[in-house]
Scaffold this motif. Structure first.
Motif, PDB file in Angstrom:
ATOM      1  N   UNK A   1       0.822  -1.206   0.000  1.00 30.50           N
ATOM      2  CA  UNK A   1       0.000   0.000   0.000  1.00 30.50           C
ATOM      3  C   UNK A   1       0.861   1.263   0.000  1.00 30.50           C
ATOM      4  N   UNK A   2       2.048   1.189   0.566  1.00 33.06           N
ATOM      5  CA  UNK A   2       2.946   2.346   0.531  1.00 33.06           C
ATOM      6  C   UNK A   2       3.452   2.603  -0.888  1.00 33.06           C
ATOM      7  N   UNK A   3       3.593   1.532  -1.675  1.00 26.66           N
ATOM      8  CA  UNK A   3       3.935   1.721  -3.086  1.00 26.66           C
ATOM      9  C   UNK A   3       2.801   2.466  -3.788  1.00 26.66           C
ATOM     10  N   UNK A   4       1.565   2.069  -3.479  1.00 28.01           N
ATOM     11  CA  UNK A   4       0.413   2.774  -4.034  1.00 28.01           C
ATOM     12  C   UNK A   4       0.340   4.211  -3.540  1.00 28.01           C
TER      13      UNK A   4
ATOM     14  N   UNK B   1      -9.124   0.007   5.466  1.00 31.11           N
ATOM     15  CA  UNK B   1      -8.901   0.833   6.655  1.00 31.11           C
ATOM     16  C   UNK B   1      -7.520   1.487   6.605  1.00 31.11           C
ATOM     17  N   UNK B   2      -6.512   0.717   6.191  1.00 33.00           N
ATOM     18  CA  UNK B   2      -5.159   1.279   6.075  1.00 33.00           C
ATOM     19  C   UNK B   2      -5.125   2.381   5.025  1.00 33.00           C
ATOM     20  N   UNK B   3      -5.789   2.153   3.894  1.00 35.19           N
ATOM     21  CA  UNK B   3      -5.837   3.162   2.840  1.00 35.19           C
ATOM     22  C   UNK B   3      -6.514   4.430   3.345  1.00 35.19           C
ATOM     23  N   UNK B   4      -7.621   4.266   4.075  1.00 34.53           N
ATOM     24  CA  UNK B   4      -8.287   5.440   4.641  1.00 34.53           C
ATOM     25  C   UNK B   4      -7.370   6.218   5.578  1.00 34.53           C
ATOM     26  N   UNK B   5      -6.595   5.487   6.396  1.00 31.84           N
ATOM     27  CA  UNK B   5      -5.659   6.148   7.312  1.00 31.84           C
ATOM     28  C   UNK B   5      -4.551   6.860   6.549  1.00 31.84           C
ATOM     29  N   UNK B   6      -4.065   6.255   5.465  1.00 36.40           N
ATOM     30  CA  UNK B   6      -3.014   6.887   4.673  1.00 36.40           C
ATOM     31  C   UNK B   6      -3.516   8.141   3.969  1.00 36.40           C
ATOM     32  N   UNK B   7      -4.755   8.088   3.478  1.00 38.39           N
ATOM     33  CA  UNK B   7      -5.330   9.290   2.873  1.00 38.39           C
ATOM     34  C   UNK B   7      -5.495  10.393   3.918  1.00 38.39           C
ATOM     35  N   UNK B   8      -5.919  10.018   5.107  1.00 42.11           N
ATOM     36  CA  UNK B   8      -6.053  11.006   6.188  1.00 42.11           C
ATOM     37  C   UNK B   8      -4.698  11.625   6.501  1.00 42.11           C
TER      38      UNK B   8
ATOM     39  N   UNK C   1      -3.299   3.668  -4.276  1.00 41.24           N
ATOM     40  CA  UNK C   1      -3.589   2.947  -3.035  1.00 41.24           C
ATOM     41  C   UNK C   1      -4.883   2.158  -3.071  1.00 41.24           C
ATOM     42  N   UNK C   2      -5.971   2.796  -3.477  1.00 41.12           N
ATOM     43  CA  UNK C   2      -7.269   2.129  -3.451  1.00 41.12           C
ATOM     44  C   UNK C   2      -7.303   0.944  -4.393  1.00 41.12           C
TER      45      UNK C   2
END
Length: 230
Positions: free
Chosen positions: A23-26, A198-205, A179-180
Motif C-alpha cells: 500500500x505504501x507503493x500505491x 482501513x489502512x488506505x483510509x488512514x493513509x489518505x487522512x 492505493x485504493x
C-alpha cells in the motif's frame, strides 16, 4: 502476492503489517499523481485566468466556455475520454500520464477562478498608476498584481490540493496502481477488505493532514503585503 511481496493471513495484525509495503507503493503513486496534477492545474489555471482577462472578446469568451465545460463535466468522464476515446484516433497515453493530465485539466478550471478572484481583488488604482507610468503588461503582472494576489489565494489553492488528493482513487478506473486499486486487488485475492481499506483510509487522512498543515504554514509565512517576484 503483489510486487513480489507475500502477505501473512494468520492474524489481522500480521496481515496488516505484511500488506503495508504494498500500500505504501500505491501511496507513492498517489503522491506523484497529486503533485504532478496540481502543478498542471496551477500553470494551466493561471493561463486560463489571464486569457479570460484579455479585453478581446474573441479570446475571453471561448476561454470562459472552456472553463465552464471543464468545471461542469465529471472528472471520470474526462478521464475515460482521454484513456479510452483518444486511442481510437491514434493518441495513446500511459495510464499514469492520463490520470495526471485529467486531474490537472479538471482542477485548472477551479484554480483559474481562484486566480481570477485574487487578481480582481487588487486595487484598480494601482493598475491605473502602473499604466500611467507606461509599465508593460508583463511587468505590471510580475511586479504589482501577482505579488499581491499570491498570498490571498494560497488558502483556496490549498483546499483544491486536498480535494485532488481525495480524487486520486478515480485513477484506478484506468488501471493506475494507486492505493485504493491495490487495496481492492488485495481484498479480491484474500477476501479480506476491512484491513486494506482501513489502512488506505488512514493513509489518505495522513496525506490530507500533511497537505493542510503545509498550506496553513505557508499561508502564515507569506507576507500579506505581497511576495516579491524576480
Amino acid at each position: 502476492m503483489i510486487y513480489g511481496i507475500h502477505w501473512d493471513l494468520h492474524s489481522p495484525l500480521a496481515f496488516a503489517i505484511s500488506i503495508l509495503p504494498i500500500l505504501l507503493i500505491g501511496m507513492k503513486v498517489t503522491v506523484e499523481a497529486t503533485i504532478l496534477g496540481f502543478l498542471v492545474a496551477l500553470l494551466l489555471g493561471l493561463v486560463l485566468a489571464l486569457l479570460r482577462r484579455v479585453p478581446l472578446r474573441i479570446i475571453a469568451w471561448p476561454t470562459a466556455v472552456v472553463i465552464e465545460f471543464l468545471r461542469d463535466t465529471p472528472l471520470l468522464v474526462q478521464l475515460f475520454f482521454l484513456y479510452y476515446v483518444l486511442p481510437k484516433y491514434g493518441v495513446t497515453l500511459p495510464a499514469l500520464f492520463t490520470g495526471v493530465l485529467a486531474l490537472g485539466v479538471q482542477y485548472s478550471a477551479y484554480t483559474s477562478e481562484v486566480y481570477r478572484a485574487g487578481l480582481d481583488a487588487i486595487d484598480r488604482g494601482q493598475i491605473e498608476a502602473a499604466t500611467a507610468l507606461n509599465l508593460s503588461r508583463a511587468r505590471l503582472y510580475r511586479t504589482i498584481i501577482l505579488p499581491q494576489a499570491i498570498p490571498r489565494i494560497i488558502p483556496a489553492l490549498g483546499n483544491y490540493l486536498v480535494s485532488m488528493i481525495k480524487d486520486t482513487p478515480v485513477l484506478s478506473t484506468v488501471t493506475v496502481m494507486e492505493m485504493l486499486n491495490l487495496a481492492q486487488i488485495i481484498g479480491d485475492r484474500t477476501y479480506r477488505y476491512l484491513i486494506p481499506l482501513t489502512i488506505v483510509g488512514a493513509l489518505f487522512l495522513l496525506l490530507t493532514v500533511i497537505a493542510s498543515t503545509a498550506v496553513n504554514r505557508l499561508d502564515r509565512m507569506l507576507p500579506k503585503e505581497g511576495v516579491p517576484l524576480r
